[in-house]
Scaffold this motif. Structure first.
Motif, PDB file in Angstrom:
ATOM      1  N   HIS A   5      33.123  50.477  74.971  1.00 28.79           N
ATOM      2  CA  HIS A   5      33.448  51.121  73.694  1.00 28.79           C
ATOM      3  C   HIS A   5      34.908  51.565  73.688  1.00 28.79           C
ATOM      4  O   HIS A   5      35.475  51.919  74.728  1.00 28.79           O
ATOM      5  CB  HIS A   5      32.540  52.333  73.457  1.00 28.79           C
ATOM      6  CG  HIS A   5      31.111  51.962  73.213  1.00 28.79           C
ATOM      7  ND1 HIS A   5      30.144  52.861  72.860  1.00 28.79           N
ATOM      8  CD2 HIS A   5      30.491  50.743  73.268  1.00 28.79           C
ATOM      9  CE1 HIS A   5      28.982  52.230  72.701  1.00 28.79           C
ATOM     10  NE2 HIS A   5      29.168  50.955  72.948  1.00 28.79           N
ATOM     11  N   CYS A  41      26.458  58.679  75.642  1.00 27.38           N
ATOM     12  CA  CYS A  41      26.482  57.305  75.140  1.00 27.38           C
ATOM     13  C   CYS A  41      26.196  56.341  76.285  1.00 27.38           C
ATOM     14  O   CYS A  41      26.818  56.405  77.336  1.00 27.38           O
ATOM     15  CB  CYS A  41      27.844  56.992  74.520  1.00 27.38           C
ATOM     16  SG  CYS A  41      27.937  55.313  73.863  1.00 27.38           S
ATOM     17  N   CYS A  99      30.761  54.142  78.660  1.00 23.06           N
ATOM     18  CA  CYS A  99      31.253  55.133  77.706  1.00 23.06           C
ATOM     19  C   CYS A  99      31.028  56.540  78.259  1.00 23.06           C
ATOM     20  O   CYS A  99      30.524  56.727  79.359  1.00 23.06           O
ATOM     21  CB  CYS A  99      30.557  54.948  76.354  1.00 23.06           C
ATOM     22  SG  CYS A  99      31.497  55.639  74.977  1.00 23.06           S
ATOM     23  N   HIS A 141      32.974  54.324  69.174  1.00 18.14           N
ATOM     24  CA  HIS A 141      31.871  53.608  69.824  1.00 18.14           C
ATOM     25  C   HIS A 141      31.764  52.164  69.349  1.00 18.14           C
ATOM     26  O   HIS A 141      30.708  51.545  69.463  1.00 18.14           O
ATOM     27  CB  HIS A 141      30.566  54.380  69.656  1.00 18.14           C
ATOM     28  CG  HIS A 141      30.643  55.747  70.282  1.00 18.14           C
ATOM     29  ND1 HIS A 141      30.502  55.953  71.631  1.00 18.14           N
ATOM     30  CD2 HIS A 141      30.938  56.944  69.741  1.00 18.14           C
ATOM     31  CE1 HIS A 141      30.677  57.244  71.898  1.00 18.14           C
ATOM     32  NE2 HIS A 141      30.945  57.863  70.756  1.00 18.14           N
TER      33      HIS A 141
HETATM   34 ZN   LIG Z   1      30.138  54.947  73.280  1.00 16.39          ZN
END
Ligand SMILES: [Zn+2]
Length: 298
Positions: free
Chosen positions: A175, A170, A166, A156
């Motif tokens: 990321h 998330c 992501c 991340h």
């Molecule tokens: Zn992420």
């Protein structure tokens, strides 16, 4: 205490791997159970059974690798996505009280990194960073011989501002995880070759020198190199280890990553920090959970 054996438990989204682990990283009585998905109670029951069937008088501690960022202060899994474990429960204390033993908990990828450090690809160094490329992208670091107990959620890290969304819960963009996993590779492969081609087939096509397959893996490797460059500039490790199923892409991905690392890392670290593949395979999480248990004994 000078205990010789612990129980390590690698808790995954689909299966619970458990075994007796000794101080040399050897695993005995490796067992596998499906991960109960109905409720948190069912999950805890399943873990109790996995521990109970291995428990004997020689076992001095328990260690759990959990697919979630961990709060070591409160003993909780903060954001588990693939398993039914909420942040409303102090998991470490729950297990310690249930079994009257010291309990260590750690993120599963951190645990795997710890195992590679002690017994796998990084056993000859004092500091290493590991990235695990599977359906997600995890990581872990060992600095001056000690496991870094922060989140180490290297997947991340932002590598592209406002980049691809992501995965999972998330909310981030750009990321590393969105670019370098087997899932990301499958997406790119299907766009180029159609729905039948996944990450495995993509790697086989690259082995046959298919130019578009080589290009896709090269692009993934360059993104990976950006992430590794940042990690090297933060941790200054002696070695970078790449694990997880998609590590099977090997040098098709690692060579471009090495090239980008040489550009991004400070003080020419890219020329002296090797990027190598993990050695322990699927056992790393279980062995690492065992090491976390030994640490809990002190
Ligand atoms: Zn992420």
């Amino acid at each position: 205490m000078n205990g010789k054996r612990v129980i390590g438990v690698d808790l995954g989204g689909t299966k619970i791997l458990a075994g007796i682990v000794d101080r040399e990283g050897r695993v005995e009585q490796r067992r596998e159970h499906p991960t109960p998905a109905e409720s948190q109670e069912a999950l805890l029951d399943g873990l109790d059974v996995a521990v109970e069937e291995l428990l004997d008088d020689d076992v001095v501690a328990l260690g759990f690798g959990i697919p979630s960022p961990i709060d070591q202060r409160s003993g909780r899994a903060l954001q588990a996505v693939n398993i039914r474990l909420g942040d409303d429960i102090d998991f470490r204390t729950r297990m310690a009280e249930r079994f009257k033993l010291p309990v260590g908990i750690e993120n599963d990828a951190n645990a795997a990194a710890y195992a590679e450090f002690r017994f796998g690809a990084a056993r000859a160094v004092d500091s290493m960073v590991m990235l695990t490329l599977g359906t997600g992208c995890g990581g872990g670091a060992v600095i001056d011989g000690k496991l870094f107990r922060g989140w180490a959620e290297f997947g991340h890290m932002v590598i592209v501002h406002d980049g691809l969304p992501c995965q999972g819960t998330c909310t981030g963009r750009g990321h590393l995880e969105a670019y370098v996993t087997g899932v990301a590779a499958t997406k790119l492969a299907q766009k180029e070759f159609g729905p039948a081609v996944d990450a495995h087939r993509l790697v086989r096509l690259a082995a046959e020198r298919e130019p578009r397959a080589l290009e896709i893996l090269d692009g993934i490797g360059r993104h990976l190199g950006s992430g590794i460059g940042s990690l090297v500039n933060i941790f200054n490790p002696e070695l970078v280890v790449i694990g997880g199923g998609f590590a099977a892409a090997g040098d098709f991905v690692l060579d471009p990553a090495r090239e980008i690392l040489r550009r991004e890392a400070l003080a020419k670290a890219g020329y002296r920090v090797p990027i190598v593949r993990a050695e322990l395979g699927t056992a790393a999480g279980l062995i690492g959970a065992g090491l976390v248990a030994f640490d809990a004994v002190g």
